[in-house]
Design a protein around this motif. Structure first.
Motif, PDB file in Angstrom:
ATOM      1  N   GLY A 177      -8.149 -10.455  -0.454  1.00 23.66           N
ATOM      2  CA  GLY A 177      -8.739 -11.648  -0.575  1.00 23.66           C
ATOM      3  C   GLY A 177      -7.931 -12.889  -0.139  1.00 23.66           C
ATOM      4  O   GLY A 177      -8.415 -13.922   0.143  1.00 23.66           O
ATOM      5  N   VAL A 178      -6.658 -12.746  -0.012  1.00 27.83           N
ATOM      6  CA  VAL A 178      -5.793 -14.013   0.306  1.00 27.83           C
ATOM      7  C   VAL A 178      -6.232 -14.222   1.938  1.00 27.83           C
ATOM      8  O   VAL A 178      -5.973 -13.362   2.747  1.00 27.83           O
ATOM      9  CB  VAL A 178      -4.215 -13.614   0.100  1.00 27.83           C
ATOM     10  CG1 VAL A 178      -3.444 -14.487   1.090  1.00 27.83           C
ATOM     11  CG2 VAL A 178      -3.996 -13.974  -1.366  1.00 27.83           C
ATOM     12  N   HIS A 326      -7.432 -18.926  -2.472  1.00 20.12           N
ATOM     13  CA  HIS A 326      -6.767 -17.657  -1.944  1.00 20.12           C
ATOM     14  C   HIS A 326      -6.204 -18.124  -0.540  1.00 20.12           C
ATOM     15  O   HIS A 326      -5.810 -17.345   0.334  1.00 20.12           O
ATOM     16  CB  HIS A 326      -7.663 -16.515  -1.731  1.00 20.12           C
ATOM     17  CG  HIS A 326      -8.154 -16.271  -3.126  1.00 20.12           C
ATOM     18  ND1 HIS A 326      -7.418 -15.380  -3.903  1.00 20.12           N
ATOM     19  CD2 HIS A 326      -9.428 -16.523  -3.883  1.00 20.12           C
ATOM     20  CE1 HIS A 326      -7.981 -15.121  -5.155  1.00 20.12           C
ATOM     21  NE2 HIS A 326      -9.478 -15.903  -5.053  1.00 20.12           N
ATOM     22  N   THR A 380     -13.617 -10.339   3.611  1.00 24.65           N
ATOM     23  CA  THR A 380     -12.954 -11.794   3.598  1.00 24.65           C
ATOM     24  C   THR A 380     -12.607 -11.991   5.068  1.00 24.65           C
ATOM     25  O   THR A 380     -13.001 -13.071   5.858  1.00 24.65           O
ATOM     26  CB  THR A 380     -11.747 -11.651   2.971  1.00 24.65           C
ATOM     27  OG1 THR A 380     -12.020 -11.208   1.691  1.00 24.65           O
ATOM     28  CG2 THR A 380     -10.982 -12.978   2.888  1.00 24.65           C
TER      29      THR A 380
END
Ligand SMILES: [Zn+2]
Ligand SMILES: [Zn+2]
Length: 397
Positions: A177-178, A326, A380
């Motif tokens: 997710g980052v 994030h 993502t």
């Protein structure tokens, strides 16, 4: 899971999750090495062929290009995914492990390919929302020098008229997710060297009558450590690693010669230029001191990957609006990437999307036989790259 900002890209990417997983798992089961991605490129071309409004072509034998002309005027944007795998025997246990013995998607390029297919799907469903021209290149041979990117840049018209380029690498060392972006120096130039040390073989009981290439080689390895620690400023970034040392056949024979190999990683052109001389000076001095001789071969790898500041800044703004807290500043890496070849022709930036999740054991390092992806990261990736395509395509972006 923390809540993410609600955006169109986010919503549409999330709805695509089952399809992204299906693409990724198919690719994971059928990995192919660089320049041999025949089935992979055929699969990608077939999947793209199911989508409307795309012009699909094959710039080289094993790469695939999809072009979407947007409904509004704007810039030409290149999005890149690499599609090749590695010569690694997979040690994972899940049901979609590699079916090609000794070949494995151990760097996440199966995920990159699925992500770009997802972006192609979202863009092609609503071309009226797209500005300019979006080129999506499924690039062969990232893992194998001289690299697929160099071939596409040098011998095809892929980059003609491209205004800006972007792409991503999933990163198992960042949490899922980052999104991590960094202006300027991002990835190093990965050069390699080979050293031969010739001594004089003989009986191991009488080393005084021989010139021992093992002992000399050991001194060479030790003295090469002084380059980084004593010859280069602590503020500059350089890695010199000896990764291969081979000599001898048995316990009672001093061999004639020893072979060494290694890698040099740098960002700065001046330092990169100086590295071969620094290595050879040590090699020459040490071998001479002990009556041995040497051969030395130094080969330049990919250019360092230096992100264009304004593109990285724009990606960071997009990341903040897509993934909120994030979004983070990326750490530079001493790894190499042939994405750097595209940046010789157009401004651009490369970024990371986290795929590491200890609960799923998807935090093994890249190129490990148990490497895998948290498939949530595919969503993502699509979200970021789709939003980037829309944003960078806008006139004057
Ligand atoms: Zn890799
Ligand atoms: Zn990779």
């Amino acid at each position: 899971m923390t809540t993410l900002p609600e955006t169109t890209s986010g919503e549409r990417a999330a709805a695509l999750a089952p399809q992204l997983t299906a693409w990724r798992r198919h690719l994971h089961q059928h990995p192919e090495l660089g320049f041999q991605e025949h089935e992979t490129s055929a699969y990608v071309a077939a999947e793209l062929g199911k989508l409307p409004h795309l012009t699909v072509s094959r710039p080289t034998e094993t790469s695939v290009l999809a072009v979407l002309r947007g409904g509004q005027p704007g810039q030409t944007v290149l999005l890149r995914a690499d599609i090749d795998a590695l010569p690694i025997t997979e040690e994972n246990q899940f049901e979609f492990v590699s079916q090609n013995e000794g070949v494995m998607h151990a760097c996440g390029h199966d995920g990159h390919t699925a992500i770009l297919l997802g972006v192609a799907k979202l863009l092609s469903e609503r071309p009226e929302d797209v500005s300019g021209e979006i080129r999506m290149i499924f690039q062969h041979a990232e893992e194998l020098g001289p690299g697929g990117a160099e071939e596409l840049v040098q011998s095809t018209s892929l980059m003609d008229g491209v205004d800006v380029v972007t792409g991503l690498h999933l990163n198992s060392q960042l949490p899922t997710g980052v999104v991590a972006v960094k202006p300027g120096a991002f990835m190093a130039a990965p050069d390699m060297f080979e050293i031969g040390i010739r001594g004089r073989g003989g009986h191991a009981a009488h080393p005084e009558e021989a010139v021992d290439p093992v002992a000399v080689g050991a001194q060479v390895v030790t003295n090469l450590q002084h380059i980084v620690s004593r010859n280069v400023s602590a503020l500059d970034n350089l890695v010199v690693s000896v990764t291969y040392f081979h000599a001898g056949t048995t316990h009672n024979v001093i061999p004639d010669s020893a072979q060494l190999m290694g890698t040099v990683r740098s960002f700065d052109a001046e330092l990169r230029g100086r590295a071969p001389q620094l290595i050879e000076r040590v090699l020459k001095g040490v071998t001479e001191a002990h009556g041995a001789t040497y051969t030395f071969k130094y080969e330049k790898g990919y250019r360092p990957l230096i992100n264009t500041d304004w593109v990285a800044d724009k990606l960071m703004t997009i990341a903040r609006s897509e993934v909120g807290e994030h979004a983070q500043l990326a750490q530079p890496s001493m790894g190499g990437e042939d994405f750097s070849a595209y940046l010789t022709k157009a401004p651009g930036a490369y970024f990371n999307v986290g795929s590491g999740n200890p609960l799923l054991e998807s935090d093994y390092p890249h190129h490990h036989p148990r490497f895998t992806l948290d498939e949530e990261s595919l969503v993502t990736g699509v979200r970021m790259l789709h939003a980037a395509a829309l944003e960078l395509g806008k006139p004057g972006a």
